[in-house]
Design an enzyme around this catalytic site. Structure first.
Site, PDB file in Angstrom:
ATOM      1  N   ARG A 134      86.219  66.719  26.186  1.00 23.20           N
ATOM      2  CA  ARG A 134      85.626  65.399  26.437  1.00 23.20           C
ATOM      3  C   ARG A 134      86.478  64.265  25.878  1.00 23.20           C
ATOM      4  NH1 ARG A 134      81.138  68.654  25.081  1.00 23.20           N
ATOM      5  NH2 ARG A 134      81.361  67.854  22.973  1.00 23.20           N
ATOM      6  N   GLU A 176      81.004  76.166  11.644  1.00 19.32           N
ATOM      7  CA  GLU A 176      79.833  76.567  10.867  1.00 19.32           C
ATOM      8  C   GLU A 176      79.780  78.085  10.728  1.00 19.32           C
ATOM      9  OE1 GLU A 176      74.993  75.884  10.893  1.00 19.32           O
ATOM     10  OE2 GLU A 176      76.247  74.921  12.401  1.00 19.32           O
TER      11      GLU A 176
END
Length: 181
Positions: A69, A106
């Protein structure tokens, strides 16, 4: 180091085009979806214009944007400023000699690559991406640029998720965000 406010009506339009998607990609996450903004020609134009206005004072020679993006915003910002564009991609997507930087997620790790000759030594670089969250991809991109001799003089994002403190990982780099949540 700006944090976007809606005082400018263009920013208000951008905020109106960011869709909140609860529990995506997993329960408890509120996803900020920029596809409605990208699908609205006026909003997309305003985002590109505002990003270019936010970084022009850094006098960049290159805009470096992060897959995927970031390309949507970075390439038109580079064209608007009349400077070069450099893509940073996931491993194995670039055809020439690359440099790689791994970074922590994460749950696990990921990596980014950039052509080894994409930035000449001393070039003034601004990093552009759609969203700043934890700062992992932006930090890895900064390291790549510096490793091949570029000077990161700024970073700009359409959206910043302030609670995740991603700008803290970009120490010494002026960070611009059009919208903050």
């Amino acid at each position: 180091m700006s944090r976007g406010t809606d005082a400018d009506p263009r920013r208000a339009l951008l905020r109106a085009r960011v869709r909140d998607v609860p529990d995506f990609p997993k329960p408890g996450i509120l996803f900020r979806d920029l596809t409605p903004l990208m699908g609205d020609g006026a909003a997309l134009r305003h985002a590109v214009d505002l990003l270019a206005e936010a970084v022009t004072h850094h006098r960049p020679e290159l805009i470096v944007a992060i897959e995927s993006r970031g390309f949507i915003f970075g390439a038109p910002v580079a064209a608007s400023l009349g400077v070069g564009f450099v893509p940073v991609r996931k491993p194995g997507k670039l055809p020439h000699k690359t440099r790689r930087r791994s970074y922590d997620l994460e749950y696990g790790t990921d990596a980014l690559e950039m052509h080894a000759d994409a930035v000449v030594a001393g070039a003034r670089v601004v990093i552009v991406d759609d969203l700043l969250a934890t700062g992992g991809t932006a930090s890895a991109t900064t390291e790549l640029v510096r490793e091949i001799g570029g000077q990161v003089v700024g970073a700009a994002f359409v959206v910043e998720l302030e609670l995740l403190r991603g700008r803290d990982r970009l120490t010494g780099i002026p960070v611009e965000a059009l919208l903050t949540y």
